[in-house]
Structures are given as C-alpha cells and as structure tokens.
Enzyme design. Sequence first.
Site, mmCIF file in Angstrom:
data_model
loop_
_atom_site.group_PDB
_atom_site.id
_atom_site.type_symbol
_atom_site.label_atom_id
_atom_site.label_comp_id
_atom_site.label_asym_id
_atom_site.label_seq_id
_atom_site.Cartn_x
_atom_site.Cartn_y
_atom_site.Cartn_z
ATOM 1 N N ALA B 123 0.823 -1.208 0.000
ATOM 2 C CA ALA B 123 0.000 0.000 0.000
ATOM 3 C C ALA B 123 0.856 1.256 0.000
ATOM 4 C CB ALA B 123 -0.939 -0.018 1.218
ATOM 5 N N THR B 125 0.297 3.817 -3.000
ATOM 6 C CA THR B 125 -0.434 4.860 -3.720
ATOM 7 C C THR B 125 -1.595 5.420 -2.882
ATOM 8 O OG1 THR B 125 0.086 3.774 -5.784
ATOM 9 C CG2 THR B 125 -1.711 5.366 -5.835
ATOM 10 N N GLU B 126 -1.775 6.741 -2.986
ATOM 11 C CA GLU B 126 -2.893 7.389 -2.293
ATOM 12 C C GLU B 126 -3.719 8.171 -3.295
ATOM 13 O OE1 GLU B 126 -1.738 9.668 1.065
ATOM 14 O OE2 GLU B 126 -0.633 7.976 1.961
ATOM 15 N N GLY B 130 -0.617 9.459 -7.232
ATOM 16 C CA GLY B 130 -0.221 8.284 -8.005
ATOM 17 C C GLY B 130 1.229 8.315 -8.435
ATOM 18 N N GLN B 278 -1.663 -7.023 -49.089
ATOM 19 C CA GLN B 278 -0.470 -6.332 -48.621
ATOM 20 C C GLN B 278 -0.729 -5.500 -47.368
ATOM 21 O OE1 GLN B 278 1.484 -3.399 -51.191
ATOM 22 N NE2 GLN B 278 3.278 -4.715 -51.077
ATOM 23 N N GLN B 335 -7.738 -4.933 -35.245
ATOM 24 C CA GLN B 335 -8.108 -4.441 -36.584
ATOM 25 C C GLN B 335 -8.118 -5.593 -37.599
ATOM 26 O OE1 GLN B 335 -9.037 -1.388 -36.750
ATOM 27 N NE2 GLN B 335 -9.418 -1.196 -38.949
ATOM 28 N N GLU B 362 2.810 1.173 -12.371
ATOM 29 C CA GLU B 362 4.264 1.098 -12.128
ATOM 30 C C GLU B 362 4.982 2.234 -12.870
ATOM 31 O OE1 GLU B 362 5.843 -0.937 -10.040
ATOM 32 O OE2 GLU B 362 4.175 -2.276 -9.556
ATOM 33 N N SER B 365 3.820 5.952 -18.909
ATOM 34 C CA SER B 365 4.808 6.174 -19.976
ATOM 35 C C SER B 365 5.488 7.528 -19.815
ATOM 36 C CB SER B 365 4.127 6.096 -21.346
ATOM 37 O OG SER B 365 3.730 4.771 -21.633
#
Lengths: 248, 378, 309
Positions: B123, B125-126, B130, B278, B335, B362, B365
């Site tokens: 525990a 994260t709050e 984040g 193609q 797709q 975690e 990006s």
Amino acid sequence: MKALVPVKRVIDYNVKPRVKADGSGVDLANVKMSMNPFDEIAVEEAVRLKEAGQIDEIVVVSIGPAKAQETLRAALAMGADSALLIETEEAIEPLAVAKMLKAVSGEVEPGLIILGKQAIDDDSNQTGQMLAGLMNLPQGTFASKVELEGDHVRVTREVDGGLETVRLSTPAIITTDLRLNEPRYASLPNIMKAKKKPLEIKTPADYGVDIAPRLKTLNVSEPPVRQAGVKVADVDELIARLKAMGVA
Amino acid sequence: MDFELPDEIRDFCEATRSIVNDLLPLERDFVETGVVPPIVRQTLIENGYFGMALPEEYGGLGLGALAQAAVQIELARLPPQFWTEIRPLMGPGAKNIAYHCTEAQKELLIPGMTTGEIPVAFALTEPGSGSDPGSMRTTATRNADGWVINGSKTYISNGKNAKYVTVYAYTDKSAGPRGGISAFLMPADTPGFAVTGVIELMGTSPAVYELTFDECQVGPDALIGEEGKGFHYALECLNEGRMNVGATAVGMGEYALELATEEAKVRPAFGSVIADFQAIRHYLAGMATDMRAARLILLDAAWRYDQGEKRRELASMAKLFATEAGSRTVDTALQIYGGAGYCKGYAIERLYRDIRITRIYEGSSEIQKNTIARELLR
Amino acid sequence: MKTLVYVAHDNVHLGDATLATVTAASKLGEVHLLVAGAGCGAVAEAASRIAGIGKVHVADDAACEHQLAENIAPLIAGLMTDHDAVLFPATTTGKNIAPRVAALLDVMQISDILSVEGERTFTRPIYAGNAIATVESSDAKLVITVRGTAFDKAEAEGGAAEIAAVASTDDAGKSSFVSAELAKSERPELTSAKIIVSGGRALKDSATFENIVMPLADKLGAGVGASRAAVDAGYVPNDYQVGQTGKIVAPEVYIAIGISGAIQHLAGMKDSKTIIAINKDEDAPIFQVADIGLVADLYQAVPELTAAL
C-alpha cells in the site's frame, strides 16, 4: 526395484510437420521439439510408482542428438533420479534402439522398463515389444493401468474390443497408452533441482551395437489432400443427399 | 555475445507455456461465471509460481530478473485475474519484506507467501498521489505501544484478501519523502483498518481496493528496516516492478500477434485469405518487428539488472517501449480480426482492454520518459 | 516369395482385419495363414475358405489361447524358416506380437503399411499421417503390419486350403491372461462398420452424447465413434476413439457431429469414402475434408435428422 524409462525427443505434439520439397523427409529446422507424449506418460507412471514406495530409483535414457539432454532434463524435472544420453546424430531405428536399451538394462538392472507405446514421429510402435523379445521378458503393451504386486505386475491393456488384463513376472516391459495417467508439469522448483541431478553421456560405440539402418527411406511425401465438398443449407437437403447415396 | 536464454530459464518458459496452454480453456468458465476456477491458483502454487521472486532460504526460488521476466511473458497470455496475485509477490512489496524485514518477520511471512496462505498487499499509492508518492498524507505517529497509522490508500491490488499490508507513511513530514517516510508491516486484522472501497476496472483484472487506516495501532516491531527509509525502499525495487509490467506487455503483444497471424491465414475475403493482402501483411510485419524489439529491450534490461547493472533508465526504456509496442500490436491485431475482435469471447477483445493499464501502472509512460531524460541529462 | 499372414480371431470368429492383410500379402507372393489359439477349429475352417490362399497352419494349444506375445512370437519365429515374410493386421494383437517376432529374427519391422510398391518396398504413414514414407527393407525376412483400411478385403469364401497342425511352443511362463473386459455392443465394430457416427467435445457430457449420437447411429445401423477430446472429457470409453491415437477407420460414410477436426482426428478417418460434418462453427477444420457439410446447431439438427430418417 529400479525403473528404466527410455524417452525420445520428437517434434512437438502441436506442430504440424511439413514435408521437405525434395522428398527427403520432414523439415525439423527451427521446429519446436518436446518429449514424446507417450514417453511423458511413462515417466509419470514411474514417478507415481516411486511416490507410492514401489520403485526406489528411476533412470531415464535417451538415444539421440546432444539436444536430447533437454528432454532428459525435462524427465528429471518430473521426478526421475538420473539420466543417460547415448548421443548420436544418426536416425536410429527401433531395432537398434532396443539393442542399446538391452545393453543399458544390463547395467541398470531394472525391475520395470516403461516405454511409450510409440513415438509420434515415426509412429513405429515397436521398441518396447522388440526389447521384450531381445531380453526374453514379458510385455504389457498399451497399458492403461499398472499395479505392482510383489514380484509380479498386473497390467490392464487397451485392446481393440475394450480392456485386457495380464499378469507378468518382473522384470517386465510396459508400454504406455494415453489413459494410463496425466503427466504432471515440470514445476519451477523441480526444474531447478533437475539441474543438479546426474546426466551421463555415452555413444552407441560404447555399447558395441550396430546402428546401420535396415530400412532405406526412398521418399517422403505429403499425403493425398482431400478436397472440401459442399455445404448444405439445412437438414432436409442433407437427407436428400443421404438418400441419393443410398444411405437413408 | 549470446542472445539465447540460459537452459534453465528456457525450461521455465516451456514448462510455463504448457501450464498456460492447459489453463487457457478455463477462461471460458471464468468469463461465464466471473469466478476464476480454483484449479488455476492451485496449479500456480503447486508449480512454484508464488515463490518465484522470494528468497530460497524461506521456501522461495530466488529467481533473478531475467527468469522472472521470461516467465511473466508466458503467464501474461492468461487473463490477468489468473495470475495477478503473483504480482505483489514479485514487485516492490515483496522485496521490501525480503530485503528489510527482520528474520522473525520473514519467517512469519515468506513461507506462507510462497504457498499462497499469506496474501500480502503493498500500500503505497494514495488518492491524488499516483505518480508522486512524496505527496502522500498517511502518517505514522510513535506512541508508547509502537506506532499509530492514520490515512488512506487507493488502487491497492490484493487489498481485500491480504493478511498483511505493507504501508508507507510519513513518520516525519518535515524531513520530506527521503528521510520522512517509513514502511510498516501491519496485520490486516488491526482494529481501525478497513477496506472502504472497491474499484472495478476496465480490464479483466480483478478489482483494486481503497484502504482506510483509522488509528491503527501497531507494535514497535512493525517498522520495516530503518525509520525514514521507506521511500528509499519503495524506489529501490521500482526497476523490478517496471520490468515485470514490460514483460506482461510483451506476453500480451506476442500472443495477439500469434492470434492475428493465424486469423489472417484462414480468414477468407474476396476469394482469398486476408493474409494475401499487402495491407494485412504490412500490419503483421510491423507488429512482429515491434514485438521482437520489445522482447529484446526487456530481456536485455533484465539480464543487465542481474549482472548488477541496475541503471534506472534501462528498466524505464524497457517498460516504455514494451508497453507502447504491445499496445500498438494488440490494437492492430484487433483491426485484423475486424468485427470479431470487438466481440466478447475472443482473446483479442480481452487483450485490448487488459494491455491498456500497462502504460499506466508502475509509472506511466510519461514518468518513464522523465526518468530516461533525467538520466540522459545528468 | 512365401508369406505368412497372422489371422486375427477370438478363437470363435475370424477377424475381418485378416482379409485386407491377405490382400497385402498376395501382392508379395504365395499366402499361408497362421491361426494360433485354443479350440480355434472353426476359425481355421473359416480361414481355409478365404480365396487365393495356400495353406492354413493351426497351432491349437492352451498356450496360444489368449495370443500372448511371449508364447506366440517364438512359434512364428520358428515358422519363418519356411517363409520369407510375415504380415499381421495392425490390430492391437498384431501390433503387440509383430515387433517381438522381428526382434527374434533380427529384422526391422515395417509398421502399418499402406501399399506394396515392390518386393521389399512399401509405403507407410509417419507423423500421424502428415507424411507418407516409402521404405525399402534390406533384411532377409520381412515383418510387416498392415493397415486394414488401405487394402481391399480378400474374398472370404471360395478357397479350400489345406489345414495343417503345427506344434505350439510351450508356455513361456512369464505372463498370464487374467481377464478381459470387452465392450458389448449391438452396434457394428468400428473398424468394419460401413457407416460411423462420431461425436466430439461439443456433445457436453455422456448423457448428451447418448441422447444425440446413439439414436442416429441406431437409425442408420452405424458404428459409434468419438474424437479424442470427447474421450478425454469422459463422454465415452477409449475404444470409441477415432484418430491417430485411437482407431483408424475408413467406412463408406463417416458422420462427424460436433467434431472440430483436429489433425489427430482427421488422421483416423480421412480415408472414409464420404465424410459428412455437422458443426456450429463454419470455420471448423472438419469442413475442409467433409464432402457434405452442414453448419448448424447439432442439438437441433441431429434430432431433426434422426427423426426424418
């Protein structure tokens, strides 16, 4: 009592083999290889007998290329105690395999030799029976149940019409059928333990066995392809076609 | 230079693949009932997966980062709900316990963690903190009996089932995060502790939980390691957590690529199969290239980590690239599947939802880029 | 070339698989038969009536009653001084005995032949039928098992061969028969059935299999088979299994119900004359080999079909 379990490295069960264009065989380059599934069942059966206290030690043996060490390690990870690789890059026929296994049995002196009923590459279904013939031992082929009873073993066999039970004196040869058991996974801890188990490497020459092939493969080809037929729209049309064929 | 996985790790992967292949058909039961068949957890426990990253002397396997990443790539083919309980056992939470708990604490916890009997939640994260754990508000105040913890945490995996919670709290706000945050090991039956919220997720991942700590009294021995080192402990295992998420994305992406390739080969269209066109071929080529690069950057980072080269940017690059490439691949796979890919019951639909979180947790990006840039410009 | 064919039987009836084996042997030369059993006179009689054969050797002895390989193999090895080749039907009994004979003769067996290409040249399936190998033997004697579906059956009547008793070798004393649990069925045996109705995993459970597949089979007088998936799932016993690891069949009509058509199943039935598939999934591989396909829910289509026949 010791158990000897021969294992073969073959194309993985899930891979569709491709015939080489020149007809010389099946293309195994970069193809996933695994332990022959029937041999996995054989290893599992030996491990279960050991867990039940009826077998003291399991020796696995493979005859094949250096890479077959991986197959032996997999057997060790399932619970076998030691491994022997008879290393050769040649394709060895069941008869020569049986002769080498006879020689190995002379050293190991197993009470049971458990083999897969057939390898899924050449589909010969011969080695166990040949080994039994060469060693003049009783054979319980296509086993779906194995019960050790003192110096005898009771084997339930899958036969065409159902099941047959035979009682064999030990030492005995058993070949496994699909329903004998469901092989366990090689667990991560057992893979680590397997690394520390002994794996010996020898060559066919060490056993003085003539491995020259008796069969010459002249050609390997694709089986004839069956063409897809028609789709019918409903049951009525299906019945009409069955009637036309004289089936209904 | 040898790019082959070591024999043992390759064996791990093969063993894991066969387990995964046998468990995959259970996905249908799971989708129909919403309950993971108990055989899944049992199989993973029996075959050593819960103890992968935990130390050998307490019943774990002590696998390195490369082995963990390689195995996670395989496991990631399964719905996350099947394996998500393993994540906290590989990430920073478990490492805090393994590296910094006392012998007594380790003996109490780790054997049970490897057998699944003692689930643990991590525990940190709050709400509102984040990507910036330093702004946390949970506090632990010393008193005669030990410490009193107050505050709340959110997005906590395993929060409901955990028997122990590792909690990060300010013990000295004035010292700032580095020096002011400490880690505690708190039994989940501590009075004042409650699961106050269930947060359902977009993917098949299980829910995550909101935890509340209201005057939770823990003993003096609840402190993990040294006072004031909690933030340091949380950060030192970030690389491992990030590589784990990267591995998840590689596994999902590779699986999607495989499925799409098979689909393209059999899906008829205009008198041919779509793999003959193609547009589809270029899609597949791009996906395959993406996933190969993702696998290599990830395994390289993990291998270097095991060699002692624990550079933060390597793990960040691996996570960044693998999760972005994996997401692109899954998107393109859908797709290729066309309408079928958008239907429930197809693995692609599940992968499409599940891979989305890998670009966020975690360290998003964007956070990874910050880390990479910071190391570049140092 | 003088060949010996091992007669399949249960001491009472001559097994159908013998006839295809006779056809294969006749391509090599003169055909003699061996009936090894106990109280098997009727079988020997039946064997002597098969068209085109030379002589029937009969070993009628308690040691041969259950055709244990340990007792039969030395008997055959002894007879091979007068024969150049021995052919067994690729039944479980044939497959059990033949390699043991080969070992005694120091011969490499040729398993499951599909055709005779020359005196010492044969084709046989490998890799679960995904490839066909043409092999040539360099052994002095030939030991062969024959895939029954690959050869026409010899005429069961028309011959009048001499029946000659041969002395059995003694009981080897290493193995004994305990019991047999043979499936009793009014339905035709799979390997000789003209029509087969087979069920797959889609049948859900054994009761459903019974309720959907069996009535159709009974209407058609068909044998009943199953895919490995259905056997593994416990719907029916293993002796129903059609496929590479089960029985190889080639009936006139094969009706596959709820069978997707895994390679291993196709390997066991793709030589059927007409294949009919009923499956909900129109992309199921079974449709690639089916002559007639019906994309439908089997729970509706099959009872409808059964009712209409």
